[in-house]
Each structure stands twice: as C-alpha cells, then as structure tokens.
Design a protein around this motif. Sequence first.
Motif, PDB file in Angstrom:
ATOM      1  N   THR A   1       0.836  -1.198   0.000  1.00 29.11           N
ATOM      2  CA  THR A   1       0.000   0.000   0.000  1.00 29.11           C
ATOM      3  C   THR A   1       0.872   1.248   0.000  1.00 29.11           C
ATOM      4  O   THR A   1       0.622   2.198  -0.750  1.00 29.11           O
TER       5      THR A   1
ATOM      6  N   VAL B   1       0.668   4.023  -2.930  1.00 31.66           N
ATOM      7  CA  VAL B   1       0.158   5.366  -2.613  1.00 31.66           C
ATOM      8  C   VAL B   1       1.236   6.427  -2.862  1.00 31.66           C
ATOM      9  O   VAL B   1       0.993   7.444  -3.507  1.00 31.66           O
TER      10      VAL B   1
ATOM     11  N   LYS C   1      -4.662   5.824   6.308  1.00 40.03           N
ATOM     12  CA  LYS C   1      -6.090   5.713   6.013  1.00 40.03           C
ATOM     13  C   LYS C   1      -6.363   4.447   5.199  1.00 40.03           C
ATOM     14  O   LYS C   1      -7.253   3.677   5.510  1.00 40.03           O
ATOM     15  N   GLU C   2      -5.574   4.269   4.172  1.00 42.77           N
ATOM     16  CA  GLU C   2      -5.735   3.121   3.276  1.00 42.77           C
ATOM     17  C   GLU C   2      -5.484   1.800   4.013  1.00 42.77           C
ATOM     18  O   GLU C   2      -6.197   0.829   3.823  1.00 42.77           O
TER      19      GLU C   2
ATOM     20  N   SER D   1      -8.118  10.399  -0.437  1.00 40.87           N
ATOM     21  CA  SER D   1      -7.368   9.414   0.346  1.00 40.87           C
ATOM     22  C   SER D   1      -7.378   9.728   1.830  1.00 40.87           C
ATOM     23  O   SER D   1      -7.025   8.882   2.635  1.00 40.87           O
TER      24      SER D   1
END
Lengths: 249, 77
Positions: free
Chosen positions: A100, A104, A166-167, B11
């Motif tokens: 991730t 990102v 967050k992800e 995001s």
Amino acid sequence: MNERPTLEIIAPTVEEALAKGLEQLGLTASDVSVEVLDTGSKGLFGMGGRQVRVRLSVNPPPGMGSPAKAAGQPSTASAPEREADAAPAAADIHDAVLDTTESVVSKLVHQLGFEAQVSAHYDGEDREGRRSIHVDVRGRDLSALIGRHSEILNAFQYVSSLMVGKEAKQFVQLVVDVEGFRARREKQLRQMAQRMADQALKMGRSVTLEPMSAAERRIVHMELQGHPAVITKSVGEEPRRKVTIAPKE
Amino acid sequence: MKDLMEYIAKSLVEHPEDVQIHESGSGDRVRLELKVNAADMGRVIGKSGRVANAIRALLRVAAEQQGKQVTLDVLEP
C-alpha cells in the motif's frame, strides 16, 4: 483449528523475538503459543552467531477481548491474518502495508509531476518498540521535492503517512527519503552538533542552533547525549524551536 | 492540479463521495476550493491547519512545475 495464523520471527534472543512478534500482531503473550524453532548459537565473541527463530501461533479468540475491532469494519482482514501471509523472516517482511505504501507514495509522486521509483521497507525498532516504514524515492531532478529546509519533503512525508494510514486502516509512520537526502543531512547534523559542542566549550557559554524540525533536533540530542561536557535542550516554540548546547555546570 | 487535490483529499477522508473541488483563476494563478463532508473537516485541516498547510506545500510544488501559482481554500460545509 489447524489454520491458526502463525508468524515466524528471527531475533537475537527468544524474548526479543517474542516481543517483536507480539508487536507486529498487536497481541499480548496470552494470545499466542510460542514455539522455538532454532535456539541460535552464540558464535565467537558475539560474532557470526546464529539468531533465534521462533514461531508464534495465534490462539483462537476466547469469544471476548478479540484483537481486532471487527464490528463495523468493512475489512475483516485483521492484522494476524495479514501478517501470517507474509512473514518468512522479520528482516524482509513485505506485507500488504508496504505494498500500500509503495502504491500510494508512487501515485502521489507522479501526480506531483515527478518521475521516480518508490520502494518501502521496515526500519528497525526505535526505543519505544515502534517500527516506522522507510520509503526511498529515487529518480532525476527531485530537488523540488525536498524544498528549502526540507520543507516540501516533510510535507510530503506527513501527507503520505496520513494517506497510507487511512488506506491501511492503521497508524503508520513513514520516513520518506529522496535520493539519500535524509541520510546525508543526518551525517551533516551530527558533525555540526560536535563542532558546536566544541565551540560551546571553547567559549564557555551556550550555543544556539538554527530552528529545526523535531526529527532533526532529535538527531542533535542523540548525537550529544553521551557527551561528557555538554548538555542539550530545545527552546522556543514550533516551528522555530531550536537546540541549545551548553557546557555542563 | 485538480486531479492532485482530488487524489489527496479522497485518500484522507471518511466520505470520499462528498469531496468537491472547484478550480478557478486566470493566467498563471489557480484557485482551488475544497469541500468535504462536515465530519471530515478535521482530516483535511488538521491541528492548527497542519494538514492543509502540508497539502498547500505539495500543490505549490506541482504548480511551480507548470509555472503557476496556486491557492487552496477549504470551504465551510
């Protein structure tokens, strides 16, 4: 019950391996069974010794006090499951969080208009036992991504930490480095710290450095922590907090 | 510029479907207005505006590459 999540950890001692494993899983000792796979060997004068290898198996949840806040979470892929998938060795775990992170950060770099390769790995544990993720950004003409006084790099690091956190649905601390800039800066700060300590002693009074970020001040404090003749402290208010180096009384 | 802002904002928030960005300005000046769900205001502004300022720094870098200047306003929901 045969498919209990497991995690193998390699560390200098069994205790350290256990602590490391529990930290990664976010569990306590009562939640896992420990199996020592390799007791390691001391080696000569601590050199060439083999490290200890242990396997942690997650005990089935007893109904309450389960580790993940499962209720209301869209993703049921909780930490134990994910860690178990990708844990051949503590040193080179490449798990979903790193994936991730790379995707990102790399997308953000491209959106900012830079061409660069992004790779992520776990840093060693700090004194509080937390592990941050080190992200290397490599490419050409990236100086704009660092900015004056690394202002842009720090902003980039902060925003991408939040985005990845967050992800990944957990708090992550990223340390983003561009073309080895942070490593060079750290060396420079250490040298400057020693030079300023000498100066403080020579002049017999305290020396104040330029304003720095918390991370940079920390490097200076750490460098002079063991110094026999000076003490350091931070004074002033963010964002203009500075380190002062003073001779010991 | 709008794409970058949208990627960052979506995001960071709990409600990406409520993210709205309006881009205006003329010549080399770009003005972005960001609207998010009321519950997400804290996430895009941060303590003492730390997040918003970090986002502004990133927008500035992207704008400079195109020879532009950018301002970001986070609008009250």
